[in-house]
Design an enzyme around this catalytic site. Sequence first.
Site, mmCIF file in Angstrom:
data_model
loop_
_atom_site.group_PDB
_atom_site.id
_atom_site.type_symbol
_atom_site.label_atom_id
_atom_site.label_comp_id
_atom_site.label_asym_id
_atom_site.label_seq_id
_atom_site.Cartn_x
_atom_site.Cartn_y
_atom_site.Cartn_z
ATOM 1 N N LYS A 160 5.358 1.424 -25.729
ATOM 2 C CA LYS A 160 6.688 0.987 -26.169
ATOM 3 C C LYS A 160 7.701 1.243 -25.060
ATOM 4 O O LYS A 160 8.056 0.369 -24.330
ATOM 5 C CB LYS A 160 7.094 1.684 -27.468
ATOM 6 N N CYS A 190 7.209 -15.094 -29.615
ATOM 7 C CA CYS A 190 7.659 -16.473 -29.373
ATOM 8 C C CYS A 190 6.565 -17.523 -29.564
ATOM 9 O O CYS A 190 6.686 -18.393 -30.423
ATOM 10 C CB CYS A 190 8.228 -16.588 -27.970
HETATM 11 C C1 UGA Z 1 7.581 -16.829 -23.682
HETATM 12 C C2 UGA Z 1 7.865 -17.842 -22.553
HETATM 13 O O1 UGA Z 1 7.076 -17.521 -21.396
HETATM 14 C C3 UGA Z 1 9.344 -17.852 -22.188
HETATM 15 O O2 UGA Z 1 9.579 -18.868 -21.200
HETATM 16 C C4 UGA Z 1 10.160 -18.126 -23.439
HETATM 17 O O3 UGA Z 1 11.562 -18.090 -23.166
HETATM 18 C C5 UGA Z 1 9.840 -17.094 -24.503
HETATM 19 O O4 UGA Z 1 8.432 -17.130 -24.801
HETATM 20 C C6 UGA Z 1 10.650 -17.431 -25.729
HETATM 21 O O5 UGA Z 1 10.514 -18.528 -26.243
HETATM 22 O O6 UGA Z 1 11.500 -16.624 -26.119
HETATM 23 P P1 UGA Z 1 7.223 -14.139 -23.808
HETATM 24 O O7 UGA Z 1 6.668 -14.409 -25.170
HETATM 25 O O8 UGA Z 1 8.252 -13.100 -23.633
HETATM 26 O O9 UGA Z 1 7.872 -15.518 -23.192
HETATM 27 O O10 UGA Z 1 6.009 -13.731 -22.847
HETATM 28 P P2 UGA Z 1 4.962 -14.486 -21.926
HETATM 29 O O11 UGA Z 1 4.955 -13.835 -20.604
HETATM 30 O O12 UGA Z 1 5.174 -15.936 -21.923
HETATM 31 O O13 UGA Z 1 3.572 -14.173 -22.664
HETATM 32 C C7 UGA Z 1 3.258 -14.666 -23.968
HETATM 33 C C8 UGA Z 1 1.820 -14.331 -24.333
HETATM 34 O O14 UGA Z 1 0.892 -15.111 -23.569
HETATM 35 C C9 UGA Z 1 1.446 -12.864 -24.066
HETATM 36 O O15 UGA Z 1 0.627 -12.411 -25.108
HETATM 37 C C10 UGA Z 1 0.667 -12.939 -22.769
HETATM 38 O O16 UGA Z 1 -0.227 -11.871 -22.611
HETATM 39 C C11 UGA Z 1 -0.060 -14.265 -22.940
HETATM 40 N N1 UGA Z 1 -0.475 -14.880 -21.664
HETATM 41 C C12 UGA Z 1 0.450 -15.277 -20.757
HETATM 42 C C13 UGA Z 1 -1.835 -15.082 -21.409
HETATM 43 O O17 UGA Z 1 -2.720 -14.745 -22.232
HETATM 44 N N2 UGA Z 1 -2.201 -15.686 -20.234
HETATM 45 C C14 UGA Z 1 -1.299 -16.090 -19.315
HETATM 46 O O18 UGA Z 1 -1.706 -16.635 -18.264
HETATM 47 C C15 UGA Z 1 0.063 -15.878 -19.578
#
Ligand code: UGA
Length: 442
Positions: free
Chosen positions: A339, A279
């Site tokens: 996975k 995303c």
């Molecule tokens: C993200 C958004 O959080 C959702 O609200 C949204 O609906 C979604 O994209 C989308 O548009 O479909 P997602 O990609 O599933 O969700 O996962 P996240 O938990 O947001 O993490 C995204 C990335 O950021 C991961 O690589 C995670 O490790 C990283 N991250 C997250 C960090 O490096 N630091 C943080 O503090 C949080």
Amino acid sequence: MRIVVVGSGYVGLVAGACFADLGHEVVLVDNDEQKLAALKSGAVPIHEKFLPELLARHSSKRLTFSSDLAEAVHSSSTVFITVGTPPTEQGEADLSYVESVARGVAGAINGYKVVIEKSTVPVYTSAWIRTVMLRNGAAPESFDVASNPEFLREGTAVTDFLYPDRVVLGADHERCASLLRQIYEPMASGSYYRRQDAIPQPDRAHIPPRMIVTSAKSAELIKHASNAFLAMKISFINAVASICESVGADVQQVCQGIGSDTRIGTRFLSPGIGYGGSCFPKDLTAFRAVARECGYDFRLLDEVISINEEQRQRFVRKVRSALWTLKGKRLGVLGLAFKGGTDDIRDYEAAAGADALLILTEWHEFSTLDLDLLHSQLKYPIIIDGRNLYDPEDMMAGGFTYYSIGRQPAVPESHIATIMSTKNAGDVRFMGRKVVDGISAS
Ligand code: UGA
């Protein structure tokens, strides 16, 4: 209500299952017959908590699967579009699947319909869907187009859907806004949460969630702007982490300090190897392209993206400075192989005989490894943690050389000679840690 959800990918499948759990009759439409056959036979194609329970509860009852879009549209007044919007080579969102669904719905209209975008789409997509439907013979008063963006995260998608901070209903006319409100009524009124069989409430749930009614364009922008803002928080803290490494500060302490300001908050302020997934990277470039098309040069987003890319390079440099040369070395990686299920991880196969172990994702299982076992499995007890899952002092006490993000490396005394002899020893700073007393002077 009877609801059609078109596209059985991540968002569509979760939304369809959750709508069924709210009490609606859902037809999930997809043109992939193989996928449909698997779903009909009870398979759960993605690893997502509570999804197997919901599918078992509702499949073939309130949740059915079909490849016939026209038939599904005939029997329902609400059609959610949840098809993919992958990036083009230029970084824009490819909306051809959305367009093809809009054409299909236009050809099947037999009464008032609301077409609702739930896929992540650029602003103006609702206006384009309307244009496409009119061009394909739908009468202007026979339908409305709305935007109801989804904020679920992979891994917690079901609870994110059912216990959201907010539900955004982007509708330009009251008739379609009231239909959208009806769909979410069990959440807005709280009746869903009082049910014995409701999916368990997570921590920090807002009950009932806020319902925010906006124009369709605002809703489209809310989605892109939310993801861009979250990515910006991550890049910001990663940039701060780099400064921490240079000056000998501890980014975890800095996070606690700045995150305690309620205007900032601690969430999405975890430093690491940069954001990934399906995303943020795609949405940031798509939002950048949308802004450019609208005549705004959103340079802040360029910086967010480039800090994110640089963060990965920094991590690779860190691996080099821990190991000197990389050719011929075996690196165990926790984070790529994962996975389905956690058993694979607990075998620790990645660590066996490895020169070092890299931690790349923040799965809970990775933060509770059996450190003694791990120490005995690794050829050299070196861990380079891209997620700050461990306390450097604890790792040092356990005999590991431990590198993390935005904190000083922890090096047991017995390993110091190895580190100092590395080509990139200059990258490793020893300030402020008792293990290295005297080293900076030598
Ligand atoms: C993200 C958004 O959080 C959702 O609200 C949204 O609906 C979604 O994209 C989308 O548009 O479909 P997602 O990609 O599933 O969700 O996962 P996240 O938990 O947001 O993490 C995204 C990335 O950021 C991961 O690589 C995670 O490790 C990283 N991250 C997250 C960090 O490096 N630091 C943080 O503090 C949080």
